[in-house]
Design a protein around this motif. Structure first.
Motif, PDB file in Angstrom:
ATOM      1  N   LYS A  17      -4.111  -2.906 -11.120  1.00 39.94           N
ATOM      2  CA  LYS A  17      -2.914  -2.678 -10.243  1.00 39.94           C
ATOM      3  C   LYS A  17      -2.580  -3.580  -9.356  1.00 39.94           C
ATOM      4  O   LYS A  17      -3.314  -3.622  -8.479  1.00 39.94           O
ATOM      5  CB  LYS A  17      -3.091  -1.169  -9.801  1.00 39.94           C
ATOM      6  CG  LYS A  17      -1.542  -0.426  -9.758  1.00 39.94           C
ATOM      7  CD  LYS A  17      -1.544   1.062  -9.731  1.00 39.94           C
ATOM      8  CE  LYS A  17      -0.351   1.600 -10.276  1.00 39.94           C
ATOM      9  NZ  LYS A  17      -0.309   3.084 -10.505  1.00 39.94           N
ATOM     10  N   VAL A  18      -1.664  -4.435  -9.582  1.00 41.37           N
ATOM     11  CA  VAL A  18      -1.372  -5.624  -8.353  1.00 41.37           C
ATOM     12  C   VAL A  18      -0.369  -5.198  -7.217  1.00 41.37           C
ATOM     13  O   VAL A  18      -0.432  -5.398  -6.212  1.00 41.37           O
ATOM     14  CB  VAL A  18      -1.134  -6.748  -9.183  1.00 41.37           C
ATOM     15  CG1 VAL A  18      -0.878  -7.875  -8.074  1.00 41.37           C
ATOM     16  CG2 VAL A  18      -2.368  -7.244 -10.118  1.00 41.37           C
ATOM     17  N   LEU A  19       0.646  -4.624  -7.530  1.00 36.58           N
ATOM     18  CA  LEU A  19       1.671  -3.969  -6.967  1.00 36.58           C
ATOM     19  C   LEU A  19       1.941  -2.389  -6.983  1.00 36.58           C
ATOM     20  O   LEU A  19       2.093  -1.954  -8.166  1.00 36.58           O
ATOM     21  CB  LEU A  19       2.982  -4.591  -7.090  1.00 36.58           C
ATOM     22  CG  LEU A  19       3.021  -6.119  -7.104  1.00 36.58           C
ATOM     23  CD1 LEU A  19       4.409  -6.711  -7.381  1.00 36.58           C
ATOM     24  CD2 LEU A  19       2.899  -6.590  -5.662  1.00 36.58           C
ATOM     25  N   GLY A  36      -0.324 -11.825   3.772  1.00 38.81           N
ATOM     26  CA  GLY A  36      -1.327 -11.037   3.591  1.00 38.81           C
ATOM     27  C   GLY A  36      -2.344 -11.688   3.032  1.00 38.81           C
ATOM     28  O   GLY A  36      -2.253 -13.085   2.731  1.00 38.81           O
ATOM     29  N   PRO A  37      -3.712 -11.186   2.808  1.00 40.68           N
ATOM     30  CA  PRO A  37      -4.855 -12.060   2.575  1.00 40.68           C
ATOM     31  C   PRO A  37      -4.558 -12.300   1.137  1.00 40.68           C
ATOM     32  O   PRO A  37      -3.805 -11.830   0.075  1.00 40.68           O
ATOM     33  CB  PRO A  37      -5.960 -11.147   2.527  1.00 40.68           C
ATOM     34  CG  PRO A  37      -5.437  -9.554   2.605  1.00 40.68           C
ATOM     35  CD  PRO A  37      -3.965  -9.890   3.195  1.00 40.68           C
ATOM     36  N   SER A  38      -5.246 -13.264   0.790  1.00 44.83           N
ATOM     37  CA  SER A  38      -5.354 -13.996  -0.695  1.00 44.83           C
ATOM     38  C   SER A  38      -5.746 -13.161  -1.551  1.00 44.83           C
ATOM     39  O   SER A  38      -6.678 -12.185  -1.355  1.00 44.83           O
ATOM     40  CB  SER A  38      -6.345 -15.035  -0.864  1.00 44.83           C
ATOM     41  OG  SER A  38      -6.335 -15.622  -1.881  1.00 44.83           O
ATOM     42  N   GLY A  39      -4.800 -12.715  -2.833  1.00 44.85           N
ATOM     43  CA  GLY A  39      -5.034 -11.952  -3.921  1.00 44.85           C
ATOM     44  C   GLY A  39      -4.304 -10.451  -3.776  1.00 44.85           C
ATOM     45  O   GLY A  39      -4.418  -9.784  -4.593  1.00 44.85           O
ATOM     46  N   CYS A  40      -3.578 -10.411  -2.808  1.00 49.75           N
ATOM     47  CA  CYS A  40      -3.232  -8.949  -2.388  1.00 49.75           C
ATOM     48  C   CYS A  40      -1.884  -8.766  -3.060  1.00 49.75           C
ATOM     49  O   CYS A  40      -1.381  -7.686  -2.943  1.00 49.75           O
ATOM     50  CB  CYS A  40      -2.981  -8.966  -0.969  1.00 49.75           C
ATOM     51  SG  CYS A  40      -1.502  -9.844  -0.154  1.00 49.75           S
ATOM     52  N   GLY A  41      -1.257  -9.872  -3.910  1.00 52.26           N
ATOM     53  CA  GLY A  41      -0.138  -9.451  -4.419  1.00 52.26           C
ATOM     54  C   GLY A  41       1.022 -10.216  -4.168  1.00 52.26           C
ATOM     55  O   GLY A  41       2.160  -9.964  -4.754  1.00 52.26           O
TER      56      GLY A  41
END
Ligand code: ADP
Ligand code: MG
Length: 370
Positions: A17-19, A36-41
């Protein structure tokens, strides 16, 4: 007009689940940073907005018209990528002309034949005027005949911006556009993009993992962690009234100090966290004082950054002092530090900012105990 409404957007890649239910109201003409941090979407959200990625649930509207089912090319948004995505065999001028040529081909209902698009054909007068105007604005008018391979990273980024500009889109979507530039050029281009925004007065949605870019460039910041927007507010409020410890810790460098605290009531005690930013820790001053040992010190010239420990704990905290205190803070020595109530952020046991009345209550108890 170019306002954007994202409502309850859900997006997964397979099991991931990305978002998770993202809603955001982007105001017309504002510069919104999605940080936001890398990979947060972040990129996924921008791609969903652009129509480059399908959503599982929720809706995307532009000027309150639902475009969730519209193709990317019909949304009239310009996207600028980190990688620039220029055609290497086309000149700068031809690269900038690509969206205009695309539009021409679309409007005459001809198939957008890649061959006719990519061969450097004579560019029509109105097209060349638009290119000239964009190139002038970005100060690349002397580079129009060059190929991308003959340009520096910064110049390539301007070409990518120029290509976005000529379309006169409803909004500009920029995904980490500065991350391939060296530190010095990044700072310069940062201010140029904000000036461009001021000039154009268009809606900008700017994705970055860099909190300094978000703080310095944006009218409004959306802080995203793990597929959720934690806070959406002005840079001032994000910094001065972070809604949670996660937001407080993400914005500001060195990061905010989080001390354990407790609110003692007759019936129950609640565990709290007390946040104080490094620049608000005072040397031999402040209403609330505590003794620390100095464990590390960095002299940056205009300020010194000090790391310290509290008695009976290994946790390290940060403060920033005027260099005049340098001689009084040798590593290994003890020091009296302090802070004032106005500079404190109190969070509950789940890391949420305490409402003002509860914060007041906390300090009343603290003062009674003292
Ligand atoms: P950010 O831009 O904030 O760094 P992304 O939106 O690129 O984050 O990615 C968020 C998450 O989704 C990451 O875990 C990433 O690996 C995953 N992801 C992104 N795109 C895809 C894809 N096309 N297929 C599978 N997983 C993806
Ligand atoms: Mg990304």
């Amino acid at each position: 007009m170019g306002s954007i409404q994202l409502q309850n957007i859900v997006k997964s890649f397979g099991e991931t689940k990305v978002l998770r239910n993202v809603s955001l109201e982007i105001h017309d003409g504002e510069f919104t940073a999605l940080v936001g941090p890398s990979g947060c979407g972040k990129s996924t959200l921008l791609r969903v907005l652009a129509g480059l990625e399908d959503l599982d649930d929720g809706s995307v509207s532009i000027d309150n018209i639902d475009v969730s089912m519209s193709r990317a090319s019909d949304r009239n948004l310009s996207m600028v990528f980190q990688s620039y995505a220029l055609y290497p065999h086309l000149t700068v001028g031809e690269n900038i002309a690509v969206p205009l040529r695309m539009r021409e081909l679309n409007s005459t209902q001809r198939l957008p034949l890649l061959g006719s698009l990519l061969t450097p054909t004579a560019i029509k007068k109105n097209v060349s005027d638009k290119i000239a105007a964009a190139a002038k604005m970005l100060e690349i008018d002397h580079l129009l005949e060059r190929k991308p391979g003959q340009l520096s990273g910064g110049q390539r980024q301007r070409v990518a911006l120029g290509r976005a500009l000529v379309r006169k889109p409803k909004a500009f979507l920029l995904d980490e556009p500065l991350s391939n530039l060296d530190a010095k050029l990044r700072v310069q281009t940062r201010s140029e993009i904000t000036q461009l925004h001021r000039q154009l007065k268009s809606t900008f949605v700017y994705v970055t993992h860099d909190q300094v870019e978000a703080m310095t460039m944006a009218d409004r910041i959306a802080v995203m962690v793990d597929g959720e927007i934690l806070q959406y507010d002005t840079p001032e409020n994000i910094y001065n009234k972070p809604s949670s410890i996660d937001v407080a810790e993400f914005i500001g460098s060195p990061k905010i100090n989080i001390f354990p605290a407790e609110l003692i009531n007759p019936d129950h005690d609640s565990k709290l966290k007390l946040g104080v930013r490094p620049e608000h820790i005072k040397h031999n001053d402040g209403t609330y004082r505590f003794e620390v040992s100095i464990c590390h010190l960095e002299n940056l010239g205009p300020e010194i950054q000090v790391q310290f420990k509290l008695p009976n704990s290994d946790a390290q905290f940060h403060s920033r002092f005027d260099p005049k205190y340098l001689g009084q803070l040798p590593i290994g020595s003890k020091a009296q530090l302090g802070f004032d109530e106005v500079d404190c952020h109190i969070f509950d046991d789940k890391g949420r900012r305490l409402e003002p009345s509860k914060t007041k209550q906390f300090f009343e108890k603290l003062n009674q105990a003292a």
